[in-house]
Design an enzyme around this catalytic site. Structure first.
Site: not given
Lengths: 774, 774
Positions: B356-357, B487, B599-600
Site C-alpha cells: 500500500w506504500d 503493525e 510503529k507508525q
C-alpha cells in the site's frame, strides 16, 4: 465423519480395502512400543496414496524457522518429528510383476489391529494378468524388547505356479511429507550385508542422531524353513536381500522378517551397529512365535489394571480401548527423557514431544493406572527443564527467575514458532503448576514440593506477577495480549481463564512456600538462597495482584467473559454451522478469530480445574452459554465437556461428548485422522469415563465416586489405584459395586456418603439417579 | 545511528574504507534503472562481510509457505526477490595474489555515488607483500539503455612491475542470504563464450524466469586499447575470461566491461541469448564514454523537474536528493507491469513488489513530478488486479464481488503469509481507494472513474460492508480482528483508522457511482450488469453502516482511540525507552504488542488522509496524545508526522521528522540500512517537503501553498506539475516566490489568499509567520 471401521470389542477392523481412506487406516492401525513405532504402511510397495511414517522416540530434526518477519525470542528451529528408516519393507514380484495393491485387483482385504495383543494383521487376495495370489501378514513392535519388530508375511499361489522375487529391505532414502521441496533429513553413515542379515546406520542432518536399523529373515515353504539362494542389494541409504523362489500353485511361502532399531540416544555411536545386531540376534534366536507369545503376555498384563469395560455398547467399548491402547503404545513411563507426543508414533504432524496436554490431559491416567513413579517422572521432567524455562522467559524480557515453560518442546527449549502461540499461549504455565497440585492431592506426596515442586511454582508465580500490568483506566490489574486454551482467539486481553489460573498459581505458590518453610526449613533456606527470593516484597505483590485482578464478566447473563470484547461478536450456536464444520478447514483465520466459535474449553477449562471455587449454578450458566458455541475442533475439547456435562447431569451431552472423544480418530470426527491419531487427548477420554461417568474426585485426601452410566450402556467398569489401594468400580443400571482389591481398608465417598471397604472385599451401593454432584 | 557518510549536496561519499559498515554502504551506493540494479558490491573478490545482490525487475522466486499451523487462505508461496546472476565481477590477481580489500592493506579509499549522473565511483590504494597498486572504478546502470551496465576499472602499479591476471566474469552460482540452508534458486540453461564476449542464461526454479547476462570487455594500457591474449573460463553457472598482462610500474591498465541483462519477461526464451547479445553489442558499439555521456544527460533531464533545493543545510539537501534519486532508480513508470518494491534494487528483504506504500506514499511524488500517465498507470495496475482481489476475498469467505487487495503482491495474488498481515491488515484497501480520489482531485481526470475507478471502489466498498458486523452489545457496527497501519498491534477490535477509512470508502464509492450514473449512463449499465450490483439494497446497507459505525474514543482526553482497550496499556512516552530502541530489535513480540508504542501513524494516518474532516484542535489533541508514544520504526512514519507537525506549526518537530525520513538510510536511523534502503518511504520524504514545508494541498480543483522553512534552512525550492501548469516554488526566510513556468495563467492560494499568476511569470508573497493552516 467416517464409519468404515467395523465395531468390535477388542479389534480395529477394516473389511474390504478402503483405498480412499488408506491414510486414515495407516494412522488408526499404527503400532508402537514407547520406543519406536510406525504407521500401518504396507510391507510390499504401494503406489497409491500413502503417508509413509516410521518414528524413533527422541529423534527429531531442527527445521529452520522461516517467517516473513522475524520476532525476537523465536526459537531458531522448529523440532520436527521425522520419518525414520523403515524396517518393514518386503517387496514382492510375481512373475516379474511387482505386487502393488494400487495396480492389482484386490479382494477379501482385511486389516485387523488386535488391541489385546498389539498385533497388526492383514490378509487379501490379488489378481493381475491371470495370476491370483493370497497374502497374509502379521506384524508387531515388541513391548518386551522395545527395540525389536517382527513380521510374518505369507504368500500363497492360488491358481498357477509362479516365480516369486522376495526382497526384504531397509530403506533410509525417505522424506517427510511436509519437508521443503523434498529436502531429506537422513544421511547414510554405513551399511553392512552378511548373509540374511543386513544393517544400515543413518544419521540426521544438523543434530546428528544416529539410528541403526538391522534386519534378518527366514523363508519357509509350507511351514518348513528353507535355505534360498539370495543376492544382496546395496545402494546408498538402502540395503536389501533378493531371493527368487518358484512357488507352485497351492504352496504357501512365509517370510519371517526380524528387525532391530537402535539409536544413539541409548548406545554409543561408535558401536551402534554392533548394538543393533545384538538386539537383532536376540530376536532371531527367540523366533517369531516366541516373540509373539511374549508380546501377547505383556499386553495382557498391561490390560489387567488399565482396561475399561463397557457393556452393551460395542462402539463405546472399542473407542475407550483404542484410547487406552494408544496411550500404552506411546508412553511406557520407563524413560524419563521421553514424553507424550501429540501424534505418538502415528504421524509426523506437529513438532516436539511435550505440550501442556501431558499435564492437563494425560497425568490423571498415569496417576490412576500406573505406579506413582510414572506420574512423578512426568513432573520431574518439567523440574529438569526449569532453568530452560527461566531462560525462555528471559528471552522474552522477563527477569528475576520468572519461568515460562515452552508451548512445545523436545528438551526444555521452546520449539514452536508462531508468535500467538509461543509468546502468548502462556496459560500452559498454569497447567504445569496445577499438575503439581493434582499429583499431591492424589498421592499425598507433599514432600515433592520441597524436593522439586516449590521451585517450579515460584518461577511460574514470578512470571505471572511480571506479565500483568496495572490499568489506570480500570484501576485493576489486567493481562494483555494472550491466547487462551481456545486457540480460535489470538492476542486477546484479559482471557478469563488465564487471569484465573495466574491468580491460582500465585496463591498455590504461597501455600507451597509456607508448607516448605514449615516442614523443610533447611531446604527452604537453600531454595531462598538459590532463587534470591525477596520476601515479603514478592509475596506482597502476588497478594496485591490476586486481590485486584480484573475478570471480565457479563453482568446481564451472569457469566464470565472469555475475554474483553467477547460480546461484540455475533453469538450464534455452532449447530447452525452446517457444512462449514470443521471451520479450521473451511474458514480463513480472520473469520475464525472474529467468530464466537470456541475450539476447546476455555472458560470451562477453568471450571474443570478449579471446580471447587464455583457453585453448580455458576457452572450451569457458563456451560449453557459457552458449550453451544464450542466446535470441539481440538481433540482436547470433548473430554472436558463430557466431564462437566456429567457433573451437571446432562447425560446425553456427556455421552455425545464421550463418543466424540473416544471415537474421535476411529470415526474421523475432525477430518484429520489421516495425519495421525490424537494421542494426548486419549488421556482425556480416559478421564471422561473415570471422572465423568465414574464421577471420581479426590478431596481432602479421600476418593469420591458419583457414578452413572449413559442410557445406551448396560454396564461400565474400571480400575483405579488410589494411594495404597487398587479399586475396581463397576457400574450398572441400578447400582455401583466397588471392590477393594488390596489388603488394607479404604474409606471413601460414594454419592457424597462415606463408605468404608475392607481389603479384598466389595460394597454395593444403589445408584442415585438425578443427583447432581455438589 | 551512523554518521560516516560525508555531507555533500550532490554526492554520497564514504571517505576511508568503513569495513564494519560495508553492508550499509552496499545498500546506500546501490545502482538501478527501474529494470535492473544491484548493491554496491565490489567488482573484485571480497572475503569480508558483504551482502551480494543483483536484481532484475519482475523476477522472483515462490518460496514455499511453511508455518506451524496452516491457515486457510494462505498463499502457497511467498514471492521472494532473488539475487540474480551478477554482471559486475572482475577478479584481479597481482603476482598471483588475489586482490581482496579484506586481506590487503587499504588506504585512500573513497566510494562516491554521484546522484547528478547516476554513477558509482570507487578509488583506493592497496598494499600487500611489498606490492602497491592503485585502483579506480566507475560503474553505472544505464537509464537510457535500461538493460545495459558498464564499468571502467583501472589499475596502476605504484611501486614495482607486476603481473596482473584480470578475469571479468558472469556468475550465476549465487544464493540469497535468507534461503533455507543455502538453497539455490538458479539453474543454468546455457552459456556461450566467443572471444571477449560471453553469455550465460540461467532460469529460476519453479517459475522458470529466464535471465541472460552477457558481457564484453576491452583492455587499455595507458589509455590505449590493447589486444591481450585470453583464456575462456567456463564451468557450471559461471563464464569468464582470464587475461594475463605484465604491468610496469607507473603503468595504468583499464578494463572496460560492458554487460547486458535481458529477461524472459521481455523477450522470447528461445532467442533470449540472441537478444542479450544484441543489447550488448549496441553498448559495446557506443563505448564507455558515449554510454556515460548519455547517462549524464538523461539524469540531468530527470533532475530538471524533480529536484528540490535546500539552501543552508547540506545534510537536508543531500537527504532529499538521495530520496528523489532512489525513487528514479527504482521506478520509471514506463512498464505498467512493474511497481515500486520496498527495497527497490538495494536488498533482498521483504517479498513482492507492491504494498500500500505505492498508493499512500509514492503516488503524490509521481503526480507532481511526472507525466499524469505515470500516476494513472499505477492506478490501472490495481484495476488490472481487481479480479484477483475478488478471488482473494473469496478465499477468505467474502462473496458478491467483494475485493480485498493483497498486502504484498507481484502479480495481483497475495504473496505474504503471516495471518495478522495477510488476513487482517485490510486497511490497505482504503489506501487503494483513496489513491483514486487523490488522483482525480489532483488531475481532474474524473473520467477515470467510469473507465476503471468505479469498479475498484465498488469491490472495496462491498468488502467493507461484509467485513463489519453488528454488535448487539453496542447496538452499532464494529470491525473485529484487524491490524491497523501500526503493525505493533495485531488482531485488535475497532481500529479507529480502519473503521474510518471503511466508512470513507463506502461513501466515496457512492459518490463515484452517482457520478458515473449521471455522466456515463451507458458505462454504468455495463458495470451494473458486470458486477450484478443490487441497488438500492447494497447502497442502503452502506449508508446504514456509515451512520451506525462505532468509533472508539476517550471521552476524558477527547481523542480517538487507536482501538478498543487501548487505555488499559501503560501509557508512557517513547522518550523513556532509552536503550530499548528500536524495540522491534530488542523486545519480544508479545511485549511490543502489550506496550503502547506505535510503529507508525495510525489514528494520525487518518488525520493525514482525511484532514478536511477534522478541525485543528482535534488534530492537535490527537497528535499530542499519539506522537509521543510513536517510535517511528516504520520508515513510513516520520513523513506523515512531519506533514502534520508542519500543519500544526510544530516547526521543530516537523524538521526533526523530516531529517529522520530524509536521512533514514544515510544515517541508519533504524539500524537496518544494511538490509537495503527504504525505497517506498522516499516518496514520503518528498511529501514531507512539498506537503509539509511547502504546505501544498489541492482543494476544490485549486492548489494551495502554506510554506515555511525550518530555522536551520536559508531557502527551499521545488517544482510541481499541477494540471496544465509547471510551478517552481521558492521559499526563503521572508517570502515565497512562485513562478509559473508554463504558458497559461494559474489561479492558486497562498496562505489561504487567492493569487493569480500569469504564464511565464512569478509572484512574490511575504511569508506569514505563526499562521496555522485552516
Amino acid at each position: 465423519m467416517k464409519h468404515y471401521i467395523q465395531h468390535d470389542d477388542w479389534k480395529i477392523i477394516e473389511n474390504g480395502f478402503q483405498q480412499e481412506n488408506n491414510r486414515i487406516s495407516e494412522s488408526l492401525f499404527s503400532l508402537g512400543n514407547g520406543r519406536m513405532g510406525q504407521r500401518a504402511n504396507f510391507e510390499e510397495q504401494y503406489s497409491g496414496d500413502t503417508l509413509q511414517g516410521s518414528y524413533v522416540a527422541g529423534v527429531y530434526y531442527p527445521d529452520k524457522t522461516r517467517v516473513g518477519w522475524w520476532k525476537n525470542g523465536y526459537p531458531e528451529y522448529f523440532a520436527k518429528v521425522i520419518n525414520a528408516p523403515s524396517w518393514i519393507g518386503i517387496d514382492v514380484e510375481v512373475n516379474g510383476v511387482p505386487l502393488d495393491l494400487n495396480t492389482w485387483k484386490v479382494t477379501d482385504f482385511k486389516r485387523v489391529l488386535d488391541m489385546k495383543s498389539g498385533v497388526l494383521q492383514r490378509s487379501f487376495q490379488v489378481e493381475k494378468d491371470g495370476m491370483k495370489i493370497a497374502v497374509k501378514s502379521s506384524r508387531f513392535c515388541s513391548i518386551v524388547d522395545d527395540e525389536v519388530g517382527a513380521i510374518a508375511y505369507t504368500i500363497k499361489a492360488l491358481n498357477k505356479d509362479v516365480q516369486l522375487k522376495i526382497t526384504p529391505y531397509i530403506d533410509a532414502d525417505i522424506v517427510n511429507e511436509d519437508s521443503n521441496y523434498d529436502e531429506k533429513f537422513w544421511e547414510e553413515v554405513g551399511q553392512e550385508h552378511c548373509g540374511d542379515t543386513a544393517s544400515l546406520t543413518a544419521k540426521t542432518k544438523k543434530l546428528d542422531f544416529h539410528v541403526c536399523t538391522s534386519m534378518a529373515f527366514t523363508i519357509a515353504v509350507n511351514g518348513k524353513t528353507t535355505e534360498v539362494e539370495n543376492t544382496p542389494i546395496q545402494r546408498t541409504k538402502y540395503v536389501g536381500t533378493e531371493s527368487i523362489i518358484d512357488c507352485r500353485v497351492g504352496t504357501t511361502l512365509t517370510v519371517n522378517k526380524y528387525a532391530s532399531v537402535v539409536s544413539s540416544e541409548n548406545y554409543p555411536k561408535i558401536s551402534l551397529m554392533e548394538s543393533g545386531k545384538e538386539q537383532l540376534n536376540k530376536a532371531v534366536a527367540k523366533g517369531f512365535e516366541q516373540l509373539l507369545k511374549e508380546q501377547k503376555e505383556a499386553w495382557a498384563q498391561k490390560w489387567v489394571n488399565s482396561d475399561i469395560k463397557i457393556k452393551g455398547d460395542t462402539a463405546a467399548q472399542q473407542g475407550i480401548r483404542f484410547n487406552i491402547f494408544q496411550m500404552h503404545q506411546t508412553y511406557s513411563g520407563e524413560d524419563a527423557r521421553l514424553n507424550i507426543g501429540p501424534k505418538g508414533f502415528t504421524g509426523e504432524k506437529y513438532g516436539g514431544s511435550t505440550y501442556w496436554d501431558t499435564e492437563a490431559y494425560c497425568l490423571p491416567f498415569y496417576l490412576s493406572t500406573a505406579d506413582q513413579s510414572v506420574a512423578r517422572n512426568l513432573l520431574v521432567y518439567r523440574y529438569k527443564h526449569l532453568q530452560k524455562a527461566i531462560e525462555n522467559a528471559e528471552k522474552l524480557g522477563f527477569t528475576n527467575g520468572a519461568a515460562l515453560y515452552p508451548m512445545v518442546t523436545m528438551n526444555g527449549e521452546e520449539c514452536h514458532n508462531e508468535w500467538e502461540i509461543t509468546f502468548e499461549e502462556i496459560h500452559r504455565n498454569g497447567a504445569i503448576a496445577f499438575a503439581i497440585y493434582d499429583y499431591i492431592r492424589y498421592t499425598d506426596d507433599a514432600a515433592y514440593l520441597s524436593e522439586y515442586g516449590l521451585e517450579v511454582l515460584m518461577g511460574i508465580a514470578r512470571f505471572w506477577a511480571q506479565r500483568v500490568n496495572f490499568s489506570n483506566a480500570k484501576q485493576q490489574y489486567v493481562m494483555l495480549g494472550v491466547t487462551g486454551p481456545n486457540e480460535y482467539e489470538n492476542n486477546v486481553n484479559n482471557n478469563w481463564y488465564t487471569n484465573t489460573m495466574a491468580c491460582w498459581c500465585m496463591n498455590y505458590a504461597m501455600e507451597a512456600l509456607a508448607y516448605v518453610k514449615e516442614n523443610a526449613p533447611k531446604r527452604w533456606a537453600e531454595i531462598q538462597a538459590k532463587t534470591k527470593f525477596d520476601e515479603p516484597t514478592e509475596t506482597s505483590k502476588w497478594k496485591d495482584i490476586i486481590e485486584n485482578m480484573y475478570f471480565p464478566k457479563d453482568e446481564e447473563r451472569q457469566v464470565f467473559l472469555q475475554q474483553d470484547g467477547f460480546l461484540d461478536k455475533e453469538l450464534k450456536p455452532a449447530a447452525e454451522l452446517g457444512d462449514a464444520y470443521p471451520i479450521h478447514q473451511n474458514w480463513s483465520w480472520d473469520r475464525i478469530l472474529r467468530s464466537c466459535y470456541i475450539k476447546q474449553a476455555d472458560v470451562l477449562q477453568g471450571f474443570y480445574f478449579l471446580e471447587d471455587q464455583f457453585d453448580m449454578e455458576t457452572l450451569k450458566r457458563n456451560f449453557d452459554f459457552y458449550e453451544p458455541m464450542t466446535v470441539h475442533e481440538s481433540s482436547l475439547s470433548p473430554c472436558v465437556h463430557s466431564i462437566l456435562a456429567a457433573k451437571l447431569g446432562y447425560k446425553e451431552k456427556a455421552y455425545e461428548m464421550y463418543l466424540r472423544t473416544a471415537r474421535l480418530d476411529l470415526d474421523d470426527y475432525n477430518n484429520d485422522t489421516k495425519d495421525g491419531c490424537h494421542i494426548t487427548s486419549m488421556g482425556g477420554t480416559w478421564m471422561s469415563v473415570v471422572k465423568g461417568f465414574g464421577g471420581m474426585r479426590v478431596r481432602d485426601g479421600q476418593v469420591h465416586f458419583n457414578p452413572f452410566i449413559p442410557d445406551e450402556w448396560e454396564g461400565l467398569s474400571f480400575k483405579v489405584n488410589f494411594r495404597e489401594n487398587l479399586l475396581n468400580v463397576e457400574v450398572n443400571k441400578s447400582d455401583v459395586v466397588i471392590e477393594n482389591l488390596s489388603e488394607g481398608c479404604i474409606d471413601l465417598f460414594v454419592f457424597g456418603e462415606p463408605c468404608s471397604i475392607e481389603g479384598r472385599s466389595k460394597e454395593r451401593i444403589e445408584l442415585k439417579k438425578g443427583v447432581l454432584m455438589g
